[in-house]
Design a protein around this motif. Sequence first.
Motif, PDB file in Angstrom:
ATOM      1  N   GLU A 175       0.816  -1.202   0.000  1.00 17.86           N
ATOM      2  CA  GLU A 175       0.000   0.000   0.000  1.00 17.86           C
ATOM      3  C   GLU A 175       0.854   1.257   0.000  1.00 17.86           C
ATOM      4  O   GLU A 175       0.599   2.209  -0.742  1.00 17.86           O
ATOM      5  CB  GLU A 175      -0.913  -0.026   1.231  1.00 17.86           C
ATOM      6  N   ILE A 176       1.887   1.267   0.846  1.00 16.89           N
ATOM      7  CA  ILE A 176       2.671   2.490   0.991  1.00 16.89           C
ATOM      8  C   ILE A 176       3.455   2.806  -0.275  1.00 16.89           C
ATOM      9  O   ILE A 176       3.560   3.963  -0.690  1.00 16.89           O
ATOM     10  CB  ILE A 176       3.606   2.387   2.219  1.00 16.89           C
ATOM     11  N   HIS A 177       3.980   1.760  -0.965  1.00 16.37           N
ATOM     12  CA  HIS A 177       4.702   2.000  -2.217  1.00 16.37           C
ATOM     13  C   HIS A 177       3.740   2.529  -3.290  1.00 16.37           C
ATOM     14  O   HIS A 177       4.075   3.442  -4.043  1.00 16.37           O
ATOM     15  CB  HIS A 177       5.364   0.708  -2.694  1.00 16.37           C
ATOM     16  N   ALA A 178       2.558   1.927  -3.344  1.00 22.08           N
ATOM     17  CA  ALA A 178       1.597   2.350  -4.364  1.00 22.08           C
ATOM     18  C   ALA A 178       1.144   3.783  -4.148  1.00 22.08           C
ATOM     19  O   ALA A 178       1.068   4.589  -5.084  1.00 22.08           O
ATOM     20  CB  ALA A 178       0.404   1.406  -4.366  1.00 22.08           C
ATOM     21  N   ARG A 179       0.884   4.150  -2.881  1.00 26.46           N
ATOM     22  CA  ARG A 179       0.369   5.493  -2.630  1.00 26.46           C
ATOM     23  C   ARG A 179       1.471   6.539  -2.758  1.00 26.46           C
ATOM     24  O   ARG A 179       1.206   7.674  -3.153  1.00 26.46           O
ATOM     25  CB  ARG A 179      -0.288   5.529  -1.258  1.00 26.46           C
ATOM     26  N   ARG A 180       2.678   6.171  -2.438  1.00 25.25           N
ATOM     27  CA  ARG A 180       3.782   7.103  -2.695  1.00 25.25           C
ATOM     28  C   ARG A 180       3.916   7.368  -4.199  1.00 25.25           C
ATOM     29  O   ARG A 180       4.144   8.494  -4.633  1.00 25.25           O
ATOM     30  CB  ARG A 180       5.080   6.521  -2.150  1.00 25.25           C
ATOM     31  N   ALA A 181       3.780   6.286  -5.000  1.00 20.75           N
ATOM     32  CA  ALA A 181       3.870   6.455  -6.454  1.00 20.75           C
ATOM     33  C   ALA A 181       2.743   7.330  -6.977  1.00 20.75           C
ATOM     34  O   ALA A 181       2.936   8.145  -7.885  1.00 20.75           O
ATOM     35  CB  ALA A 181       3.833   5.084  -7.139  1.00 20.75           C
ATOM     36  N   MET A 182       1.554   7.195  -6.378  1.00 20.15           N
ATOM     37  CA  MET A 182       0.412   7.985  -6.818  1.00 20.15           C
ATOM     38  C   MET A 182       0.582   9.465  -6.501  1.00 20.15           C
ATOM     39  O   MET A 182      -0.007  10.317  -7.181  1.00 20.15           O
ATOM     40  CB  MET A 182      -0.863   7.459  -6.159  1.00 20.15           C
ATOM     41  N   ARG A 183       1.407   9.790  -5.486  1.00 14.30           N
ATOM     42  CA  ARG A 183       1.591  11.178  -5.097  1.00 14.30           C
ATOM     43  C   ARG A 183       2.891  11.790  -5.645  1.00 14.30           C
ATOM     44  O   ARG A 183       3.145  12.966  -5.456  1.00 14.30           O
ATOM     45  CB  ARG A 183       1.593  11.285  -3.574  1.00 14.30           C
ATOM     46  N   SER A 184       3.694  10.984  -6.317  1.00 12.26           N
ATOM     47  CA  SER A 184       4.962  11.501  -6.827  1.00 12.26           C
ATOM     48  C   SER A 184       4.776  12.072  -8.228  1.00 12.26           C
ATOM     49  O   SER A 184       3.811  11.767  -8.926  1.00 12.26           O
ATOM     50  CB  SER A 184       6.013  10.395  -6.856  1.00 12.26           C
ATOM     51  N   ASP A 185       5.748  12.877  -8.635  1.00  8.70           N
ATOM     52  CA  ASP A 185       5.680  13.517  -9.945  1.00  8.70           C
ATOM     53  C   ASP A 185       6.222  12.638 -11.057  1.00  8.70           C
ATOM     54  O   ASP A 185       5.976  12.878 -12.231  1.00  8.70           O
ATOM     55  CB  ASP A 185       6.466  14.841  -9.928  1.00  8.70           C
ATOM     56  N   GLY A 186       7.015  11.634 -10.732  1.00  7.70           N
ATOM     57  CA  GLY A 186       7.615  10.804 -11.767  1.00  7.70           C
ATOM     58  C   GLY A 186       8.070   9.482 -11.186  1.00  7.70           C
ATOM     59  O   GLY A 186       7.818   9.157 -10.025  1.00  7.70           O
ATOM     60  N   ILE A 187       8.751   8.702 -12.033  1.00  7.76           N
ATOM     61  CA  ILE A 187       9.239   7.384 -11.643  1.00  7.76           C
ATOM     62  C   ILE A 187      10.756   7.413 -11.607  1.00  7.76           C
ATOM     63  O   ILE A 187      11.396   7.869 -12.567  1.00  7.76           O
ATOM     64  CB  ILE A 187       8.753   6.307 -12.632  1.00  7.76           C
TER      65      ILE A 187
END
Length: 633
Positions: free
Chosen positions: A149-161
């Motif tokens: 969950e935490i990895h997915a939600r961090r990715a959803m709030r980040s500007d890029g990969i």
Amino acid sequence: MTDLGDFGDFTADADADAEDGAAGDGADSSMSSSGTERPPNATATTDGADDAFESTPVEPRGEDAGIGAICVSQGLRVTEDGEETTLRAYVTRGNRSSIRIGSYLLAPYPDDAASAVGRTGGGAADETLFCRITGLEYAQQFHADDATEIHARRAMRSDGIDESDYKFVASLDPVAILYDDDGELKRRMTDRVPKPQTVIRQADDTREIKTGLKMPDNGVFLGHLSVGGEKVRTAASPPTIDYRLKDDYEAGDPLVFRHTLVAGGTGSGKTHGAKNVLRQYLDADRTYPMDDGRRVRPAVVQFDPQDEYAQMHDDNPDLDDEFTRRLEREGVAYGGHDDTTAFVPKVGSASYAAGHHRAEQVEFTIPFSMVHDNPWLVAGSGLNDNQYGALVGVLLPMFRDDYGNEGTYEEFTTFLDDPGLREQLDESGRVHEATFDAVRRRVLGFGHVFDQDARPITDLVHEFVRPGGLSVVPTYHINDSRATEAVVLAVSSLIIDQKLSNDPTYDRIKETPLVLGMDEAHNFLTDADSVQAGKVIKKFTEAAKQGRKERLGLFLITQDPQDIHDAVFKQINTTIVLNLGDEDAIKSVNIPSNLESKVPYMEKGQMVVYSPDNSEPVELIGLPKCVTCHGRD
């Protein structure tokens, strides 16, 4: 606290302020927060924060060359059959967005004792592995579980990969080894394994790509090399790579005489593409040598069920100056072909309207005399062996004895209506009365096909087959499928019989290179159980087998390739496949599986070309515009 837990409360600045408060106002600036003396080379921060460590650069010096390197983490292996080949390359971050499955890459071999196989000079020489990307994957750089969950939600709030946390690996298929032979670039089978950490680069040189794929430099233009629906670009001018079919005897027999199949569904652009190809064969500079030493332009005869090919007489008004200059630079023939004639079959009261083209129109009819050489033309539906034997061995010879070779269809039906003939043949045991009745029923109903009020096609051979000429036989105006089949098979049989004959009646056919085009070929060359269908297939199969010797090329166009008889299909050397949605149709064209999977998703004009004697299987994009008039308003 945020919904991401304690991670939401932490900031680097807050932590530094807390440590400054714990140290106190009187702390010595030369001491660390623990009271120990700071090393001489340590750097103090201006805001009293803890010591910052000197960073070490991780980027290698110099400039990158290529897109990545061969890696051996999962093995590095090249085998004879290819099934156990393991060849992978790591692709660097900056190059990952430009990489596609099907892209072509080059991996040089170091020239330390390179093999001299296939070279006349021997000794060491530069060699390069030409390969194709068959798979792409991301792999973890470090072992971690990111399915949380935490990895997915961090990715959803980040500007890029951040791709630095992942490896990007390409699986490669070795196609050939390129080597220099006295200044000429050549290819051979892959017999060496590349070195670990060999730098790979994208193939962007026309000569390297054409040599790697065994593509000829000259010949009949089909389209431009592409990968994934995008044209392959090079640094040359023009930047695209033209694909051509061999068309001279120096490289073997011209592929036109080894037959071509164009397969594509409705709206795939197969007629557009077929016109563009046929126009190349009609180019004024295209000739073929004959046995007597002459060089003769080919004649093209095209059967046209949708009445579209007579438009090749006219220019395409959509061709602008810029596009025509491109065609001229690449040696592509374009423009309407003046020597185009529509030979219109006269069938009953059917009328032909041709307001969509300006080609000359000539009416013709099928004379019943042609039935003596091709008795199956008069059989309206399936005859068994016994019935066909009665027609060929008894009835037609008797009719010819009574009426001569020029006897008409009407006279033949009158001949069969004689009850005395039926009784005579039954009593003599030559033809049973039930067999006689069956033959008679099946030969009726052709009164609107044979011997109509027009010149017989046998009297028009000199005009019909013209070196450099296009003869179109439209059948769209004929509503009867039996009549259409009879017309197409009669005319095509005339051409094939004369081409294969050692004592031809019409030297014009025998002595002219000829391309026989047939749209909706599945309607005429289908796999059927009737005797006459077997005779048709046998005739076309024999024509296909002897096409190279007799300079006769079949150009078949279909949307149902699975319905074409295998005996004919096996003689096809060049298969051009556009978009097909039917799984059985896709399976029937026998193209490699990696290209087969792309066929249902190809856009209009995209095609796969499988021509083993011309090149490796490739993906192409045809010309966006037809080089002659195409389509109706």
